[in-house]
Scaffold this active site. Sequence first.
Site, mmCIF file in Angstrom:
data_model
loop_
_atom_site.group_PDB
_atom_site.id
_atom_site.type_symbol
_atom_site.label_atom_id
_atom_site.label_comp_id
_atom_site.label_asym_id
_atom_site.label_seq_id
_atom_site.Cartn_x
_atom_site.Cartn_y
_atom_site.Cartn_z
ATOM 1 N N ASN A 9 74.929 87.517 51.124
ATOM 2 C CA ASN A 9 73.708 88.269 50.864
ATOM 3 C C ASN A 9 72.604 87.638 51.713
ATOM 4 O OD1 ASN A 9 71.452 89.519 49.851
ATOM 5 N ND2 ASN A 9 71.577 88.625 47.799
ATOM 6 N N TRP A 10 72.339 88.275 52.834
ATOM 7 C CA TRP A 10 71.370 87.686 53.779
ATOM 8 C C TRP A 10 69.935 87.752 53.268
ATOM 9 C CZ3 TRP A 10 72.957 89.695 59.372
ATOM 10 C CH2 TRP A 10 74.247 89.206 59.673
ATOM 11 N N LYS A 11 69.685 88.566 52.257
ATOM 12 C CA LYS A 11 68.322 88.780 51.737
ATOM 13 C C LYS A 11 67.379 89.181 52.892
ATOM 14 C CE LYS A 11 69.420 85.775 47.932
ATOM 15 N NZ LYS A 11 68.986 84.883 46.876
ATOM 16 N N HIS A 97 70.550 93.016 41.770
ATOM 17 C CA HIS A 97 70.296 91.600 42.041
ATOM 18 C C HIS A 97 69.075 91.156 41.236
ATOM 19 C CE1 HIS A 97 69.231 87.891 44.072
ATOM 20 N NE2 HIS A 97 70.490 87.851 44.486
ATOM 21 N N GLU A 99 66.623 89.403 41.949
ATOM 22 C CA GLU A 99 65.335 89.524 42.651
ATOM 23 C C GLU A 99 64.810 90.962 42.577
ATOM 24 O OE1 GLU A 99 66.698 87.657 46.275
ATOM 25 O OE2 GLU A 99 66.900 85.800 45.139
ATOM 26 N N GLU A 169 75.601 86.136 38.366
ATOM 27 C CA GLU A 169 74.685 85.217 39.032
ATOM 28 C C GLU A 169 73.670 84.692 38.020
ATOM 29 O OE1 GLU A 169 74.549 86.026 43.532
ATOM 30 O OE2 GLU A 169 73.111 87.365 42.594
ATOM 31 N N GLY A 175 69.323 80.121 44.515
ATOM 32 C CA GLY A 175 68.386 79.515 45.456
ATOM 33 C C GLY A 175 67.775 78.212 44.965
ATOM 34 N N SER A 215 73.707 79.300 44.348
ATOM 35 C CA SER A 215 73.880 77.998 45.003
ATOM 36 C C SER A 215 75.342 77.643 45.260
ATOM 37 C CB SER A 215 73.180 76.899 44.201
ATOM 38 O OG SER A 215 71.787 77.156 44.140
ATOM 39 N N GLY A 236 74.145 83.469 48.985
ATOM 40 C CA GLY A 236 72.834 83.696 49.585
ATOM 41 C C GLY A 236 72.605 82.745 50.750
ATOM 42 N N GLY A 237 71.840 81.694 50.516
ATOM 43 C CA GLY A 237 71.438 80.747 51.553
ATOM 44 C C GLY A 237 72.578 80.297 52.459
HETATM 45 P P1 PGA Z 1 71.976 81.546 46.699
HETATM 46 O O1 PGA Z 1 71.762 83.095 46.358
HETATM 47 O O2 PGA Z 1 73.399 81.384 47.119
HETATM 48 O O3 PGA Z 1 70.999 81.245 47.794
HETATM 49 O O4 PGA Z 1 71.688 80.786 45.440
HETATM 50 C C1 PGA Z 1 72.782 83.862 45.777
HETATM 51 C C2 PGA Z 1 72.291 85.272 45.577
HETATM 52 O O5 PGA Z 1 71.105 85.453 45.289
HETATM 53 O O6 PGA Z 1 73.060 86.233 45.732
#
Ligand code: PGA
Length: 252
Positions: A9-11, A97, A99, A169, A175, A215, A236-237
């Site tokens: 997930n590149w966001k 998600h 967010e 999640e 994050g 994470s 994500g990251g």
């Molecule tokens: P993260 O994000 O791996 O940076 O914690 C995961 C996500 O939000 O899908």
Amino acid sequence: MRKKIVAGNWKMNMDYNEGISLAKSINDELHSTPLSGKEVILCTPFIHLQGVSSLLSSKGLSSGAQNCNDHKSGAYTGEISATMIKSTGASYVIIGHSERRTIYKEDDSLLSSKTIEALRNELKVIFCCGEVLAEREQKIHFDVVKKQLESGIFGLTEEDFANIVIAYEPVWAIGTGVTATPDQAQEMHKYIRSLVEKRYGKECADDTTILYGGSCKASNANELFANPDVDGGLIGGASLVKDEFINIIKAL
Ligand code: PGA
């Protein structure tokens, strides 16, 4: 059969050229180390989708969006429909998600409509669920996840549900660098599978892919993925760094 998946997930990261170059390098790497039945999905920003989708040629590697609108088309300035996403060659969309739920106030009913619209356009849905820290501390995390799934996707027919991937999640792990322990992940994933079994039966529950996100990185992916009910990750990251992402895929 249940599919093992790693989805990045590149966001809202990387400009167009950076995104294309990352996708190319992942595609090249997966040509030399084939996925053998596993699946890798790059969920990119909307503007990258067409370019990324057209360059992916490795078996098992596909692209997806991170959101879609719940309407077919019309006067929704700035929005992107599931039809548009599908037309880029993408096969997945992330819906729900945390967010989107928190920052953009997307509620269960909207997420359910988005899911239906995505499925109508033959996109597969990575449907996210997960509790915030206060809910875990109050020990209501199972109830929270149950409600998110019931309102978001358990109204689907069994045929539609076959195109759903669930991503658990825990919001406190996204994050933050704090990862759920393998036991915490397994406990919740097993619970989610039991809910799917109650709603859709054992065969469907056995076939449902449930990803862990929050994470997840190369150094902890092995122990998370070793759990019987953890079928991969939503990353994500760590999906923005080629070697890190490739090592997570290898952990699968
Ligand atoms: P993260 O994000 O791996 O940076 O914690 C995961 C996500 O939000 O899908």
